[in-house]
Design an enzyme around this catalytic site. Structure first.
Site, PDB file in Angstrom:
ATOM      1  CD  GLU A 234      -2.998  -1.128   2.229  1.00 27.90           C
ATOM      2  OE1 GLU A 234      -4.171  -1.490   1.996  1.00 27.90           O
ATOM      3  OE2 GLU A 234      -2.589  -0.831   3.376  1.00 27.90           O
TER       4      GLU A 234
ATOM      5  CB  CYS B  52       3.186   7.324   3.231  1.00 28.45           C
ATOM      6  SG  CYS B  52       3.745   6.180   4.509  1.00 28.45           S
TER       7      CYS B  52
ATOM      8  CB  CYS C 122       6.736  -5.153   8.830  1.00 25.72           C
ATOM      9  SG  CYS C 122       7.965  -4.202   9.771  1.00 25.72           S
TER      10      CYS C 122
ATOM     11  CB  CYS D 219       6.069  -2.178  16.101  1.00 26.34           C
ATOM     12  SG  CYS D 219       7.801  -1.867  15.674  1.00 26.34           S
TER      13      CYS D 219
ATOM     14  CB  CYS E 257       2.735  -1.137  13.830  1.00 26.11           C
ATOM     15  SG  CYS E 257       2.823  -0.781  12.075  1.00 26.11           S
TER      16      CYS E 257
ATOM     17  CB  SER F 245       9.529   4.019  15.035  1.00 27.78           C
ATOM     18  OG  SER F 245       9.052   4.298  13.748  1.00 27.78           O
TER      19      SER F 245
ATOM     20  CB  CYS G 241       0.770   6.905  11.266  1.00 30.19           C
ATOM     21  SG  CYS G 241       2.370   6.362  11.856  1.00 30.19           S
TER      22      CYS G 241
END
Length: 398
Positions: free
Chosen positions: A119, A132, A139, A143, A146, A252, A372
């Site tokens: 995306e 973005c 990933c 986290c 997220c 982050s 985000c």
């Protein structure tokens, strides 16, 4: 054996999750460096003397005017265009869906080689527009706050797939200048943030090559000061980013103690807060960047106390910094809730009084899951319940 002689652990993610190679076929010129393109043309039979000139011509067609058809490259001979078409392709990710938020944010689901999807989000603002960009399918960092982190890593994106996201967005915005023009009348896409799916520093070479293309003065022409790379803290690659890319850096951060950060950002178990901050202290000087942006998601009862704010100010002392406070963007099954507006304001005030800018990021595109931490491609969406995720993060019952 002394500690310095101990073999260093690799800094890349588990290679078993990565395909050994992409599908074979004609090479994609999009994403090649200038040197790589020159070598590819020489391998095709172009003389070394001609190759440099041809690279410059092809480069302008692709990156200055957005041309994807060799036949349209009219300053190249017909025979040479036919040779290019025989040996190469000009491919960018394929747009599967586009969603537009009520606030104007656009989210694209795009398909890349292997049928995988990632995306991209375009955020329009007054006088500018930010894209973005994703660097991986999925990933590896997990986290816990997220949504993207709940999707397993599939593979790194190629340089072509990364810069291709920029090109796809410019296609949709109609922002390519007319063929032959050398300047841009408008800059709808003026900024790039590497804050989409994945950890950019676990895909360093491809990210670097793609951003070099974005910055090239004979192409898309985005200044390095308008490119921000966000990392969760891959410490060994931070200095390299300063030297080889030189863009702005965002981190982050999200916690002020190792105990909390180990849960929120598990990479902290490998490179803790002290190691991360040591690496960040030299970054602005090496890269000529003005300051580091610390991204801090506001989680109710987890990291949003006055004590956290005071600790944060103490930790970053001596680092030119801005603190971006991010109201948590909730997603289905999330084990956290957003801090209250009053709590966020109080936290921000403490940081501001200490001399650091502390803007509160306005959530954008929440209605289309484009904010985000919310990105997660539909085909890779492994659904988990709130209870499952809470158990995995050690926060069950909190």
């Amino acid at each position: 054996m002394t500690p310095s002689e101990q073999p260093k652990a690799p800094i890349t993610q588990d290679v078993h999750t990565m395909p050994r190679k992409l599908p074979e076929g004609p090479a994609n010129l999009i994403g090649m460096t200038r040197d790589g393109m020159r070598e590819a043309l020489i391998a095709m039979g172009t003389t070394e003397k001609q190759a440099k000139m041809r690279v410059g011509q092809i480069w302008q067609w692709i990156y200055q005017w957005g041309v994807r058809d060799f036949e349209a490259m009219t300053n190249l001979s017909k025979a040479f265009r036919a040779e290019l078409a025989e040996h190469f392709v000009l491919e960018v990710p394929h747009v599967v869906t586009k969603q537009v938020s009520t606030d104007g944010t656009r989210k694209y689901l795009v398909r890349i080689a292997g049928g995988h999807e990632v995306e991209i989000v375009y955020i329009p603002e007054e006088g500018r527009g930010t894209l973005c960009v994703s660097s991986q399918v999925g990933c590896t960092l997990t986290c816990s706050f997220c949504h993207t982190g709940t999707q397993k890593l599939v593979r790194n994106l190629t340089a072509g797939e990364i810069i291709g996201q920029v090109m796809v967005a410019r296609d949709d915005l109609g922002e390519w200048p007319e063929t032959g023009a050398r300047t841009y009348e408008a800059r709808l896409l003026s900024n790039i943030v590497l804050m989409g799916m994945g950890e950019p520093l676990y895909n360093f070479e491809n990210v670097r090559d793609a951003m070099k293309i974005a910055m090239d003065p004979e192409g898309i022409q985005i200044s390095r000061r308008r490119i921000t790379l966000s990392t969760s803290g891959v410490v060994p690659e931070i200095a390299r980013t300063a030297q080889e890319i030189g863009c702005l850096l965002a981190v982050s951060f999200h916690a002020t103690t190792d105990e909390v950060r180990d849960t929120l950002v598990p990479i902290n178990k490998r490179w803790n807060i002290e190691a991360l901050l040591d690496a960040l202290r030299t970054y602005p000087k090496v890269s000529n960047s003005e300051r580091i942006t610390f991204e801090y998601v506001m989680l109710h009862g987890v990291n949003d106390s006055d004590e956290d704010a005071h600790r944060l100010v103490k930790l970053i002392e001596g680092i030119p910094a801005k603190i971006n406070l991010i109201p948590f963007n909730e997603w289905p099954g999330a084990p956290y809730t957003r801090s209250s507006n009053n709590r966020i304001r109080a936290f921000s005030e403490i940081i501001y009084k200490a001399g650091y800018p502390s803007p509160v990021r306005k959530p954008r595109g929440e209605d289309i899951m484009a904010a985000c931490g919310q990105l997660k491609s539909a085909t890779e969406r492994g659904r988990k319940s709130r209870k499952q995720i809470a158990a995995e993060t050690g926060l069950a019952g909190e």
